[in-house]
Design an enzyme around this catalytic site. Structure first.
Site, PDB file in Angstrom:
ATOM      1  N   PHE A  97       0.837  -1.209   0.000  1.00 47.31           N
ATOM      2  CA  PHE A  97       0.000   0.000   0.000  1.00 47.31           C
ATOM      3  C   PHE A  97       0.876   1.266   0.000  1.00 47.31           C
ATOM      4  O   PHE A  97       0.902   2.025  -0.982  1.00 47.31           O
ATOM      5  CB  PHE A  97      -0.952  -0.081   1.194  1.00 47.31           C
ATOM      6  N   GLY A 110       1.645  -7.502  -0.624  1.00 42.32           N
ATOM      7  CA  GLY A 110       1.599  -6.558  -1.744  1.00 42.32           C
ATOM      8  C   GLY A 110       1.042  -7.257  -2.977  1.00 42.32           C
ATOM      9  O   GLY A 110       0.940  -8.486  -3.010  1.00 42.32           O
ATOM     10  N   ASN A 125      19.793  -7.454   7.052  1.00 41.39           N
ATOM     11  CA  ASN A 125      20.254  -7.547   5.659  1.00 41.39           C
ATOM     12  C   ASN A 125      20.256  -6.188   4.967  1.00 41.39           C
ATOM     13  O   ASN A 125      21.199  -5.841   4.259  1.00 41.39           O
ATOM     14  CB  ASN A 125      19.389  -8.536   4.873  1.00 41.39           C
ATOM     15  N   LYS A 131       9.378  -4.476  15.402  1.00 36.96           N
ATOM     16  CA  LYS A 131       9.683  -3.106  14.968  1.00 36.96           C
ATOM     17  C   LYS A 131      10.585  -2.394  15.978  1.00 36.96           C
ATOM     18  O   LYS A 131      11.402  -1.560  15.619  1.00 36.96           O
ATOM     19  CB  LYS A 131       8.388  -2.311  14.780  1.00 36.96           C
ATOM     20  N   HIS A 156      -5.078  -2.890   1.194  1.00 38.77           N
ATOM     21  CA  HIS A 156      -5.511  -4.245   0.870  1.00 38.77           C
ATOM     22  C   HIS A 156      -6.959  -4.416   1.343  1.00 38.77           C
ATOM     23  O   HIS A 156      -7.251  -4.215   2.522  1.00 38.77           O
ATOM     24  CB  HIS A 156      -4.595  -5.230   1.581  1.00 38.77           C
ATOM     25  N   LEU A 181      10.559  -0.784   3.776  1.00 34.78           N
ATOM     26  CA  LEU A 181       9.135  -0.827   4.174  1.00 34.78           C
ATOM     27  C   LEU A 181       8.609  -2.253   4.254  1.00 34.78           C
ATOM     28  O   LEU A 181       7.446  -2.457   4.605  1.00 34.78           O
ATOM     29  CB  LEU A 181       8.269  -0.047   3.160  1.00 34.78           C
ATOM     30  N   ALA A 204      10.744   2.165   8.024  1.00 31.37           N
ATOM     31  CA  ALA A 204       9.326   2.399   8.327  1.00 31.37           C
ATOM     32  C   ALA A 204       9.026   1.757   9.674  1.00 31.37           C
ATOM     33  O   ALA A 204       8.707   0.570   9.751  1.00 31.37           O
ATOM     34  CB  ALA A 204       8.446   1.795   7.238  1.00 31.37           C
ATOM     35  N   ASN A 226       8.274  -9.626  -1.821  1.00 28.17           N
ATOM     36  CA  ASN A 226       7.977 -11.063  -1.988  1.00 28.17           C
ATOM     37  C   ASN A 226       6.472 -11.289  -2.226  1.00 28.17           C
ATOM     38  O   ASN A 226       6.012 -12.416  -2.230  1.00 28.17           O
ATOM     39  CB  ASN A 226       8.458 -11.872  -0.775  1.00 28.17           C
ATOM     40  N   TYR A 268       4.917  -8.021  15.851  1.00 30.04           N
ATOM     41  CA  TYR A 268       5.021  -6.774  15.089  1.00 30.04           C
ATOM     42  C   TYR A 268       5.640  -5.678  15.962  1.00 30.04           C
ATOM     43  O   TYR A 268       6.633  -5.058  15.584  1.00 30.04           O
ATOM     44  CB  TYR A 268       3.623  -6.377  14.615  1.00 30.04           C
TER      45      TYR A 268
HETATM   46  P1  NAD Z   1       1.553  -3.602   3.142  1.00 27.95           P
HETATM   47  O1  NAD Z   1       1.313  -4.932   3.755  1.00 27.95           O
HETATM   48  O2  NAD Z   1       0.602  -3.109   2.102  1.00 27.95           O
HETATM   49  O3  NAD Z   1       3.015  -3.541   2.521  1.00 27.95           O
HETATM   50  C1  NAD Z   1       4.094  -4.305   2.989  1.00 27.95           C
HETATM   51  C2  NAD Z   1       4.843  -4.831   1.783  1.00 27.95           C
HETATM   52  O4  NAD Z   1       5.970  -5.593   2.232  1.00 27.95           O
HETATM   53  C3  NAD Z   1       3.997  -5.774   0.931  1.00 27.95           C
HETATM   54  O5  NAD Z   1       4.134  -5.446  -0.421  1.00 27.95           O
HETATM   55  C4  NAD Z   1       4.587  -7.152   1.229  1.00 27.95           C
HETATM   56  O6  NAD Z   1       4.407  -8.066   0.179  1.00 27.95           O
HETATM   57  C5  NAD Z   1       6.038  -6.786   1.474  1.00 27.95           C
HETATM   58  N1  NAD Z   1       6.760  -7.781   2.280  1.00 27.95           N
HETATM   59  C6  NAD Z   1       6.350  -8.372   3.426  1.00 27.95           C
HETATM   60  N2  NAD Z   1       7.286  -9.220   3.869  1.00 27.95           N
HETATM   61  C7  NAD Z   1       8.322  -9.151   2.973  1.00 27.95           C
HETATM   62  C8  NAD Z   1       9.577  -9.805   2.895  1.00 27.95           C
HETATM   63  N3  NAD Z   1       9.976 -10.693   3.803  1.00 27.95           N
HETATM   64  N4  NAD Z   1      10.394  -9.501   1.841  1.00 27.95           N
HETATM   65  C9  NAD Z   1      10.002  -8.613   0.893  1.00 27.95           C
HETATM   66  N5  NAD Z   1       8.814  -7.978   0.932  1.00 27.95           N
HETATM   67  C10 NAD Z   1       7.985  -8.247   1.960  1.00 27.95           C
HETATM   68  O7  NAD Z   1       1.655  -2.557   4.335  1.00 27.95           O
HETATM   69  P2  NAD Z   1       1.765  -0.980   4.327  1.00 27.95           P
HETATM   70  O8  NAD Z   1       0.599  -0.457   5.035  1.00 27.95           O
HETATM   71  O9  NAD Z   1       2.088  -0.472   2.985  1.00 27.95           O
HETATM   72  O10 NAD Z   1       3.024  -0.778   5.282  1.00 27.95           O
HETATM   73  C11 NAD Z   1       4.331  -0.494   4.778  1.00 27.95           C
HETATM   74  C12 NAD Z   1       5.286  -0.292   5.936  1.00 27.95           C
HETATM   75  O11 NAD Z   1       4.846   0.793   6.740  1.00 27.95           O
HETATM   76  C13 NAD Z   1       5.395  -1.503   6.864  1.00 27.95           C
HETATM   77  O12 NAD Z   1       6.727  -1.650   7.278  1.00 27.95           O
HETATM   78  C14 NAD Z   1       4.531  -1.119   8.033  1.00 27.95           C
HETATM   79  O13 NAD Z   1       4.950  -1.747   9.211  1.00 27.95           O
HETATM   80  C15 NAD Z   1       4.720   0.379   8.080  1.00 27.95           C
HETATM   81  N6  NAD Z   1       3.565   1.042   8.732  1.00 27.95           N
HETATM   82  C16 NAD Z   1       2.360   1.133   8.090  1.00 27.95           C
HETATM   83  C17 NAD Z   1       1.285   1.739   8.743  1.00 27.95           C
HETATM   84  C18 NAD Z   1      -0.063   1.897   8.093  1.00 27.95           C
HETATM   85  O14 NAD Z   1      -0.972   2.455   8.710  1.00 27.95           O
HETATM   86  N7  NAD Z   1      -0.278   1.456   6.869  1.00 27.95           N
HETATM   87  C19 NAD Z   1       1.458   2.240  10.039  1.00 27.95           C
HETATM   88  C20 NAD Z   1       2.700   2.099  10.647  1.00 27.95           C
HETATM   89  C21 NAD Z   1       3.751   1.513   9.991  1.00 27.95           C
HETATM   90  N1  UDP Z   2      24.163  -8.123   3.372  1.00 27.29           N
HETATM   91  C1  UDP Z   2      23.393  -8.074   2.228  1.00 27.29           C
HETATM   92  N2  UDP Z   2      23.855  -7.354   1.160  1.00 27.29           N
HETATM   93  C2  UDP Z   2      25.026  -6.684   1.191  1.00 27.29           C
HETATM   94  C3  UDP Z   2      25.809  -6.732   2.366  1.00 27.29           C
HETATM   95  C4  UDP Z   2      25.337  -7.447   3.457  1.00 27.29           C
HETATM   96  O1  UDP Z   2      22.319  -8.656   2.153  1.00 27.29           O
HETATM   97  O2  UDP Z   2      25.383  -6.069   0.179  1.00 27.29           O
HETATM   98  C5  UDP Z   2      23.648  -8.864   4.511  1.00 27.29           C
HETATM   99  C6  UDP Z   2      24.482 -10.085   4.840  1.00 27.29           C
HETATM  100  O3  UDP Z   2      23.579 -11.190   4.968  1.00 27.29           O
HETATM  101  C7  UDP Z   2      25.070  -9.783   6.172  1.00 27.29           C
HETATM  102  C8  UDP Z   2      24.111  -8.781   6.764  1.00 27.29           C
HETATM  103  O4  UDP Z   2      23.679  -8.033   5.647  1.00 27.29           O
HETATM  104  O5  UDP Z   2      25.145 -10.902   7.010  1.00 27.29           O
HETATM  105  C9  UDP Z   2      24.710  -7.863   7.771  1.00 27.29           C
HETATM  106  O6  UDP Z   2      25.851  -7.263   7.209  1.00 27.29           O
HETATM  107  P1  UDP Z   2      27.028  -6.742   8.130  1.00 27.29           P
HETATM  108  O7  UDP Z   2      28.098  -6.212   7.225  1.00 27.29           O
HETATM  109  O8  UDP Z   2      26.508  -5.827   9.147  1.00 27.29           O
HETATM  110  O9  UDP Z   2      27.500  -8.002   8.936  1.00 27.29           O
HETATM  111  P2  UDP Z   2      28.254  -9.348   8.547  1.00 27.29           P
HETATM  112  O10 UDP Z   2      27.276 -10.422   8.925  1.00 27.29           O
HETATM  113  O11 UDP Z   2      28.541  -9.327   7.060  1.00 27.29           O
HETATM  114  O12 UDP Z   2      29.458  -9.286   9.375  1.00 27.29           O
END
Ligand code: NAD
Ligand code: UDP
Ligand code: UDP
Length: 351
Positions: free
Chosen positions: A13, A38, A99, A149, A181, A73, A114, A34, A145
């Site tokens: 969103f 979304g 990461n 966070k 959503h 986000l 976020a 992923n 959550y």
């Molecule tokens: P959303 O669920 O619509 O969006 C989250 C996105 O993250 C989705 O597209 C989802 O597919 C993707 N995602 C989830 N897990 C993932 C993963 N492991 N790897 C890659 N992508 C992944 O939610 P939103 O409302 O758009 O929220 C976005 C961000 O803002 C979030 O971090 C949320 O915690 C934060 N937030 C939103 C609100 C709100 O009111 N909407 C309030 C506070 C914080």
């Molecule tokens: N990482 C990544 N992309 C990058 C560099 C790092 O996804 O370009 C990830 C990787 O998995 C790493 C983590 O980020 O373990 C944390 O990185 P950092 O350098 O802080 O620690 P590290 O574990 O490499 O000592």
């Protein structure tokens, strides 16, 4: 110079609005998602843009890219979605943050996080200021959550202190608007869809709990304003609309604006549901010269228009509208009846 900007959760969103705005401002955008909550529909209109790229990837796994800035986000945001697989919710907040911080550290680039008003939990200080440490249950159904966070914030500040990284942390309060959503169970989308299809409007508890609703365009202004603030400004900074409404007032507004004949019904209040929430936005005002501009009524009208079109297009024909939390019955609107855990799964999981 065109910047290449990574947006994780870019098909969600808020993420989709952010991608759109960053492209409009002349940047190149890499959306990593992923598609857990979304959907490709949210970014379909951006796919023809030469400077927009999508990568299907779970940020719990390392990611190697070359970018100039990162907006992190990725995380399911609504209670139904983040409680669907709570272990994964903690992982995306902790492993995902590590990461993305590792990526930003290697590239020596700025990274936005976020965060959320949920870090304040069920607040005993009102309105919530950034200095307030919160009142969070560490072992309840919302903890994956809230604590996830909170840990992400800890990681951001430790990377900042330990590796001198430029971090920007925003605590986002309830945000609404087009592309929410329709099945995520959040109050604005639930009430609007219920009103439009003539289902009862489900108030949890007595409706006297409050929230403060920020329109997504205002939020995106705040997010970009924080990221582009020229000096080091880590935050955390609250971003939200300080106009506080009871859930009952919101229900009445939605009924009025949709002209719906839906009745209002009362359901049990979910566990640990915060009683009051309103941001103190003085820091954002002072530092970023930011304040929301869109009135609730205007934003609700735009959101109603979006859901009206969504429902007319037939995309919502299998809509199952109620909540998977205990005590909340599910209702079928149209199409095939679904059962058990299947119904609490985000619709777009298969996208
Ligand atoms: P959303 O669920 O619509 O969006 C989250 C996105 O993250 C989705 O597209 C989802 O597919 C993707 N995602 C989830 N897990 C993932 C993963 N492991 N790897 C890659 N992508 C992944 O939610 P939103 O409302 O758009 O929220 C976005 C961000 O803002 C979030 O971090 C949320 O915690 C934060 N937030 C939103 C609100 C709100 O009111 N909407 C309030 C506070 C914080
Ligand atoms: N990482 C990544 N992309 C990058 C560099 C790092 O996804 O370009 C990830 C990787 O998995 C790493 C983590 O980020 O373990 C944390 O990185 P950092 O350098 O802080 O620690 P590290 O574990 O490499 O000592
Ligand atoms: N809520 C409600 N009816 C609904 C959905 C939510 O009364 O159909 C209530 C919910 O219990 C909470 C408030 O509205 O008090 C905001 O809920 P939401 O899930 O949108 O956000 P959050 O609780 O994360 O602030």
């Amino acid at each position: 110079m065109r910047k290449r900007i990574l947006v994780t959760g870019g098909s969600g969103f808020i993420g989709s609005h952010l991608c759109e705005r960053l492209l409009e401002e002349g940047n190149e955008v890499v959306c990593v998602d992923n598609f857990f909550t979304g959907t490709k529909y949210n970014i379909k209109h951006l796919l023809d843009d030469t400077f927009f790229e999508v990568i299907r990837h779970d940020i719990c796994f390392p990611l190697y890219l070359e970018v100039d800035e990162i907006y992190n986000l990725a995380c399911p945001a609504s209670p139904i979605h983040y409680q669907h697989d709570p272990v994964q919710t903690t992982k995306v907040n902790v492993l995902g943050a590590i990461n993305m911080l590792g990526l930003a550290k290697r590239l020596k680039v700025k990274i936005f996080q976020a965060s959320t008003s949920e870090v304040y939990g069920n607040p005993d200080v009102h309105p919530q200021k950034e200095e307030y440490w919160g009142n969070v249950n560490p072992i309840g159904p919302r903890s994956c959550y809230d604590e996830g966070k909170r840990c992400a914030e800890t990681l951001f500040f430790d990377y900042h202190r330990q590796h001198d990284m430029d971090i920007r942390v925003a605590r986002i309060f309830n945000t609404y608007g087009p592309r929410m959503h329709p099945k995520d169970g959040r109050v604005v989308s639930n009430f609007i869809v219920q009103a439009l299809i003539g289902n009862p409007i489900t108030i949890y508890g007595d409706g006297m709990q409050t929230r403060s609703f920020c329109y997504v365009d205002d939020l995106v202004n705040g997010i970009i304003g924080l990221m582009n603030y020229p000096e080091m400004f880590t935050g955390p900074v609250n971003l939200g609309n300080p106009v506080e409404k009871t859930i009952y007032e919101l229900a009445e507004m939605v009924v009025e604006l949709t002209g719906s004949k839906s009745e209002i019904v009362f359901k049990p209040l979910p566990t640990d549901d915060p009683v009051r929430r309103r941001p103190d936005i003085n820091l954002a005002k002072k530092k970023l010269d930011w304040a929301p501009e869109v009135e609730l009524e205007t934003g609700l009208r735009a959101t109603i228009e979006y859901f009206d079109e969504f429902l007319r297009s037939g995309k919502g024909k299998d809509l199952v509208l109620t909540d998977s939390r205990p005590g909340h019955k599910r209702a079928r609107v149209n199409g095939k009846k679904r059962t058990g855990s299947d119904m609490s799964k985000p619709a777009s999981r298969a996208n």
